[in-house]
Motif scaffolding. Structure first.
Motif, PDB file in Angstrom:
ATOM      1  N   LEU A 143      -2.958  -5.926  -1.935  1.00  0.00           N
ATOM      2  CA  LEU A 143      -3.126  -4.977  -3.026  1.00  0.00           C
ATOM      3  C   LEU A 143      -2.150  -3.837  -2.780  1.00  0.00           C
ATOM      4  O   LEU A 143      -2.159  -3.228  -1.713  1.00  0.00           O
ATOM      5  CB  LEU A 143      -4.560  -4.445  -3.069  1.00  0.00           C
ATOM      6  N   GLY A 144      -1.283  -3.580  -3.760  1.00  0.00           N
ATOM      7  CA  GLY A 144      -0.291  -2.524  -3.616  1.00  0.00           C
ATOM      8  C   GLY A 144      -0.581  -1.349  -4.526  1.00  0.00           C
ATOM      9  O   GLY A 144      -0.937  -1.531  -5.700  1.00  0.00           O
ATOM     10  N   SER A 203     -13.812  -5.602   6.173  1.00  0.00           N
ATOM     11  CA  SER A 203     -12.925  -6.549   6.858  1.00  0.00           C
ATOM     12  C   SER A 203     -11.647  -5.841   7.311  1.00  0.00           C
ATOM     13  O   SER A 203     -11.178  -4.900   6.673  1.00  0.00           O
ATOM     14  CB  SER A 203     -12.550  -7.703   5.920  1.00  0.00           C
ATOM     15  N   ALA A 204     -11.094  -6.314   8.415  1.00  0.00           N
ATOM     16  CA  ALA A 204      -9.854  -5.731   8.927  1.00  0.00           C
ATOM     17  C   ALA A 204      -8.680  -6.115   8.024  1.00  0.00           C
ATOM     18  O   ALA A 204      -8.565  -7.270   7.607  1.00  0.00           O
ATOM     19  CB  ALA A 204      -9.591  -6.204  10.352  1.00  0.00           C
ATOM     20  N   LEU A 205      -7.827  -5.153   7.727  1.00  0.00           N
ATOM     21  CA  LEU A 205      -6.635  -5.367   6.914  1.00  0.00           C
ATOM     22  C   LEU A 205      -5.431  -4.755   7.602  1.00  0.00           C
ATOM     23  O   LEU A 205      -5.554  -3.830   8.410  1.00  0.00           O
ATOM     24  CB  LEU A 205      -6.790  -4.706   5.536  1.00  0.00           C
ATOM     25  N   LEU A 206      -4.258  -5.280   7.275  1.00  0.00           N
ATOM     26  CA  LEU A 206      -3.016  -4.604   7.628  1.00  0.00           C
ATOM     27  C   LEU A 206      -2.709  -3.582   6.536  1.00  0.00           C
ATOM     28  O   LEU A 206      -2.859  -3.863   5.349  1.00  0.00           O
ATOM     29  CB  LEU A 206      -1.862  -5.605   7.722  1.00  0.00           C
ATOM     30  N   LEU A 207      -2.293  -2.397   6.939  1.00  0.00           N
ATOM     31  CA  LEU A 207      -1.870  -1.355   6.003  1.00  0.00           C
ATOM     32  C   LEU A 207      -0.389  -1.077   6.227  1.00  0.00           C
ATOM     33  O   LEU A 207       0.024  -0.759   7.348  1.00  0.00           O
ATOM     34  CB  LEU A 207      -2.655  -0.063   6.210  1.00  0.00           C
ATOM     35  N   MET A 208       0.394  -1.258   5.185  1.00  0.00           N
ATOM     36  CA  MET A 208       1.801  -0.890   5.260  1.00  0.00           C
ATOM     37  C   MET A 208       2.030   0.321   4.362  1.00  0.00           C
ATOM     38  O   MET A 208       1.848   0.254   3.150  1.00  0.00           O
ATOM     39  CB  MET A 208       2.718  -2.031   4.820  1.00  0.00           C
ATOM     40  N   GLU A 209       2.411   1.443   4.958  1.00  0.00           N
ATOM     41  CA  GLU A 209       2.745   2.648   4.225  1.00  0.00           C
ATOM     42  C   GLU A 209       4.265   2.740   4.140  1.00  0.00           C
ATOM     43  O   GLU A 209       4.962   2.605   5.145  1.00  0.00           O
ATOM     44  CB  GLU A 209       2.174   3.877   4.917  1.00  0.00           C
ATOM     45  N   SER A 223       4.245   4.282  -1.279  1.00  0.00           N
ATOM     46  CA  SER A 223       3.380   3.133  -1.534  1.00  0.00           C
ATOM     47  C   SER A 223       2.500   2.822  -0.336  1.00  0.00           C
ATOM     48  O   SER A 223       2.854   3.112   0.809  1.00  0.00           O
ATOM     49  CB  SER A 223       4.202   1.892  -1.875  1.00  0.00           C
ATOM     50  N   VAL A 224       1.365   2.223  -0.640  1.00  0.00           N
ATOM     51  CA  VAL A 224       0.471   1.705   0.389  1.00  0.00           C
ATOM     52  C   VAL A 224       0.101   0.275  -0.004  1.00  0.00           C
ATOM     53  O   VAL A 224      -0.260   0.022  -1.157  1.00  0.00           O
ATOM     54  CB  VAL A 224      -0.811   2.546   0.524  1.00  0.00           C
TER      55      VAL A 224
END
Length: 247
Positions: A143-144, A203-209, A223-224
Motif C-alpha cells: 500500500l503506497g 502483522s509485521a510489515l516492511l516500511l519504505m519511506e 511517500s510511505v
C-alpha cells in the motif's frame, strides 16, 4: 512431458515430479506463482482432486507454499526491489517482468505533514495525497501513500490511478526526479492498512519511506509504502572502487 496412464506411479506423483522439474528450471519466474488448480487440471487432463494431491505433496516437501485465497507459489520466491537504480515503486515491479497493477483507493488534498518538511508547489501547506494499492498477479503486495504537489490533482482520475508518481511529476513539470532518500524500517499493520493488504492487524510489515528531489534540490515527492515482507526483498549490489580495499 505427458503423463503415463500405464506408469506404476500414481498420477499425482507424476504431476508433482513434473512441476518440481519446472520449478527448478525457473519456469514460473519471476513471481514464482503457479497456475490455478483448474488450469493445471485442464493441462494434465485430470481432476482437481488429483492436482490438489500433487500440490499437497510438493507443499509437504517444502517445494511449494499454498496461501488460502492467494494461490500457489514456489517456496521462497520474492519480488526483488533493486536499490541500484532510481525507479518508482510500480516501475520497479514492471522492470522485473511481473504482472503488476495499481488501484487507486483515495485521492485528496490534505495538509502536508509537518514531519515531511517542504514540498515543491505545496501552496498553503497543502499537498495531494494518493493512496494506491500495488498488486502482483492480482495479489496485494504493498500500500503506497504518496504526498505530491497539489497541481497533480488537476490530472484526470484515470491517469492518477495508472501512472507511477515519477511519470506524473515529469508530465506536470517537464523535470525528472534526480535523486531519492530511502529509509527501510519494520512496522506493524494498522487496521486500514491490514484490510487493504489482506493481512491480520498487527502483522509485521516492511516500511519504505522515500523523499524524492529534482536536480535543483526541490523535494517533489514524500511517500510511505507498507509492504508485505513474505514476498518482497530489497537488494543492493555494491562494488569496491578501483582504489579501495575491504576493511
Amino acid at each position: 512431458m505427458p503423463l503415463s496412464r500405464d506408469n506404476a506411479s500414481p498420477l499425482q506423483q507424476q504431476i508433482a515430479e513434473l512441476l518440481r522439474q519446472e520449478i527448478n528450471a525457473g519456469a514460473y519466474e519471476p513471481s514464482g506463482k503457479l497456475p490455478s488448480e483448474a488450469a493445471l487440471g485442464a493441462r494434465f487432463a485430470v481432476s482437481r482432486v488429483t492436482v490438489r494431491l500433487a500440490l499437497a505433496r510438493l507443499a509437504a516437501a517444502g517445494v511449494l507454499e499454498r496461501k488460502q485465497g492467494k494461490g500457489t507459489y514456489a517456496a521462497g520466491k520474492q519480488v526483488r526491489h533493486g536499490l541500484d537504480q532510481l525507479r518508482s515503486f510500480h516501475e520497479s515491479l514492471l522492470a522485473q517482468g511481473l504482472h503488476a497493477e495499481m488501484r487507486l483507493l483515495s485521492s485528496a488534498l490534505v495538509a502536508l505533514p509537518q514531519a515531511m518538511g517542504e514540498l515543491a508547489g505545496a501552496a498553503q501547506g497543502q499537498c495531494l495525497l494518493l493512496e494506491r494499492l500495488h498488486l502482483v498477479d492480482g495479489e496485494p503486495i504493498a500500500l503506497g501513500r504518496n504526498y505530491l504537489p497539489p497541481a497533480l490533482a488537476a490530472m484526470a482520475p484515470a491517469r492518477i490511478a495508472r501512472q507511477p508518481a515519477y511519470a506524473m511529476l515529469a508530465e506536470l513539470t517537464g523535470l525528472r526526479v534526480a535523486r531519492a532518500d530511502l529509509a527501510i524500517k519494520v512496522g506493524l499493520a494498522e487496521p486500514d492498512v491490514a484490510r487493504a493488504l489482506g493481512v491480520q492487524q498487527g502483522s509485521a510489515l516492511l516500511l519504505m519511506e522515500r523523499s524524492s528531489y529534482f536536480a535543483d534540490g526541490r523535494c517533489c515527492d514524500c511517500s510511505v509504502f507498507y509492504i508485505r515482507p513474505e514476498r518482497y526483498a530489497f537488494v543492493l549490489h555494491p562494488t569496491f572502487a578501483a582504489d579501495s580495499r575491504p576493511a
